[in-house]
Design a protein around this motif. Structure first.
Motif, PDB file in Angstrom:
ATOM      1  N   SER A 154       0.893  -1.320  -0.021  1.00 11.90           N
ATOM      2  CA  SER A 154      -0.031   0.050  -0.026  1.00 11.90           C
ATOM      3  C   SER A 154       0.759   1.145  -0.008  1.00 11.90           C
ATOM      4  O   SER A 154       0.472   2.123  -0.612  1.00 11.90           O
ATOM      5  N   SER A 158       0.503   3.620  -3.131  1.00  8.62           N
ATOM      6  CA  SER A 158       0.151   5.260  -2.676  1.00  8.62           C
ATOM      7  C   SER A 158       0.968   6.097  -3.537  1.00  8.62           C
ATOM      8  O   SER A 158       0.516   7.186  -4.206  1.00  8.62           O
ATOM      9  N   LEU A 171      -6.380  -0.224  -1.380  1.00  5.17           N
ATOM     10  CA  LEU A 171      -5.552  -0.346  -0.270  1.00  5.17           C
ATOM     11  C   LEU A 171      -6.048  -1.364   0.650  1.00  5.17           C
ATOM     12  O   LEU A 171      -7.017  -1.043   1.123  1.00  5.17           O
ATOM     13  N   SER A 201       2.340   7.375   3.631  1.00 10.06           N
ATOM     14  CA  SER A 201       1.454   7.477   2.597  1.00 10.06           C
ATOM     15  C   SER A 201       0.244   8.572   2.840  1.00 10.06           C
ATOM     16  O   SER A 201      -0.243   9.089   1.826  1.00 10.06           O
ATOM     17  N   LEU A 205      -0.428  10.995  -0.649  1.00  9.81           N
ATOM     18  CA  LEU A 205      -1.835  10.921  -0.967  1.00  9.81           C
ATOM     19  C   LEU A 205      -2.683  12.225  -0.679  1.00  9.81           C
ATOM     20  O   LEU A 205      -3.866  12.134  -1.060  1.00  9.81           O
TER      21      LEU A 205
END
Length: 268
Positions: A154, A158, A171, A201, A205
Motif C-alpha cells: 500500500s 500510494s 489499499l 502514505s 496521497l
C-alpha cells in the motif's frame, strides 16, 4: 584524613557516574544495532526466492532485472498488484484471475524477492513501481490501469498513484506511515529518528483525486486499525471503506465481503 575522605568521595562519584552511564550507553548501542539492522526488520524476502524460469516476464531498471507474472493477458484494462513485505505474490495468481477476469493483471516481485535481482529499499521499490506502471500503460493505451496495494505494498501503490494517472486505488490493510507503525511496535525506540524507509502514505496521497477503496482488518496486529484510520482521515476525498471485523492482517482477503467490494469498485 581529609585527603582520604576526598579520594573516597571522588571514587564514589565516579562509580555512581559509571552506573548511570552504562544503561545510557547500552541503549545507544541498541539504537545503533536497530539502525543497522532495519532493512531486515522491514523486508522479508527469504521465503519468496525462486528461479527465473518460473516467471512470465522481466523488465530492467538501472541494470537490475525485475521478474514477475502476467495473468489474463489480452484484456483492454489492467491491474497491478503490489504485495506485502513477506508475500510470495505468485501465490495470488489463481485468486486474482478469478476475482478480476476482465483485467490483465501484472505482478512484479520486489527487488530481492522472487526471481528479481537487487536489494529492496523504499526509493528502489517506488522507482520500480513507477517503471512497471509505465510498462503496463504502454501495453494498455486504450484501457484503464488500476492499482491494488497490500500492507507494505500500500505504501508503494500510494506513491505510484500520486505520480501517475491512476483513477482507482485499492489499499488493503494500509497505514498512514511505516514510521508511525514502527513507533507503535517499538515505543522504547526513537523510530522516527532511526527509520530510513518511511512510506509516508498520508503525505503522498494528500492531493490524490482518484477513487480509493480501503479494506480494514478489525483484528490486525501488524498494522493496527488506528493507522488505517489516520490514513483515511488524511485523504482529500472520503474513500469507500470495507471493514472485515474478525479478520487479521493475513486473513483479511479470505472472505467474500472484501473480494466482492473490490470487484464492484474496479468494475465502475
Amino acid at each position: 584524613m581529609m585527603r582520604g575522605t576526598a579520594r573516597a568521595q571522588r571514587k564514589r562519584r565516579l562509580v555512581l557516574a559509571t552506573m548511570l552511564a552504562l544503561p545510557l550507553l547500552a541503549y545507544l548501542a541498541l539504537c545503533l544495532l536497530m539502525y543497522g539492522r532495519q532493512q531486515s526488520l522491514v523486508y522479508f524476502p527469504q521465503g519468496t526466492r525462486m528461479d527465473a524460469v518460473h516467471t512470465d516476464y522481466a523488465i530492467k531498471r538501472d541494470g537490475v532485472a525485475l521478474r514477475g507474472w502476467l495473468i489474463n493477458p489480452g484484456q483492454a484494462d489492467a491491474l497491478i498488484y503490489f504485495g506485502g513485505n513477506a508475500e510470495a505474490i505468485e501465490g495470488m495468481r489463481t485468486r486474482l484471475s478469478r476475482w478480476f477476469p476482465d483485467r490483465s493483471i501484472y505482478l512484479l516481485a520486489y527487488r530481492g524477492y522472487g526471481a528479481s535481482d537487487g536489494e529492496p529499499d523504499e526509493a528502489a521499490l517506488v522507482g520500480d513501481g513507477l517503471a512497471l506502471f509505465d510498462h503496463v500503460r504502454s501495453r494498455h493505451r486504450q484501457g484503464d490501469v488500476a492499482l491494488i496495494g497490500r500492507s507494505l505494498g500500500s505504501g508503494v501503490a500510494s506513491q505510484v498513484a500520486a505520480q501517475r494517472p491512476v483513477k482507482q486505488l485499492v489499499l488493503v490493510t494500509p497505514f498512514d506511515s511505516l514510521a508511525e507503525v514502527g513507533a507503535g511496535h517499538y515505543p522504547w525506540l526513537p523510530v522516527n529518528w532511526l527509520l530510513r524507509d518511511r512510506y509516508d502514505s498520508h503525505r503522498h496521497l494528500a492531493n490524490f483525486d482518484g477513487q480509493v477503496l480501503v479494506i480494514r482488518a478489525g483484528r490486525d496486529q501488524v498494522v493496527p486499525p488506528v493507522h488505517t484510520n489516520r490514513l483515511i482521515a488524511a485523504l482529500p476525498k472520503a474513500p469507500e471503506v470495507v471493514d472485515v471485523a474478525e479478520a487479521s492482517h493475513d486473513t483479511v482477503l479470505s472472505g467474500d465481503v472484501p473480494v466482492e467490494a473490490m470487484a464492484r469498485f474496479l468494475a465502475r
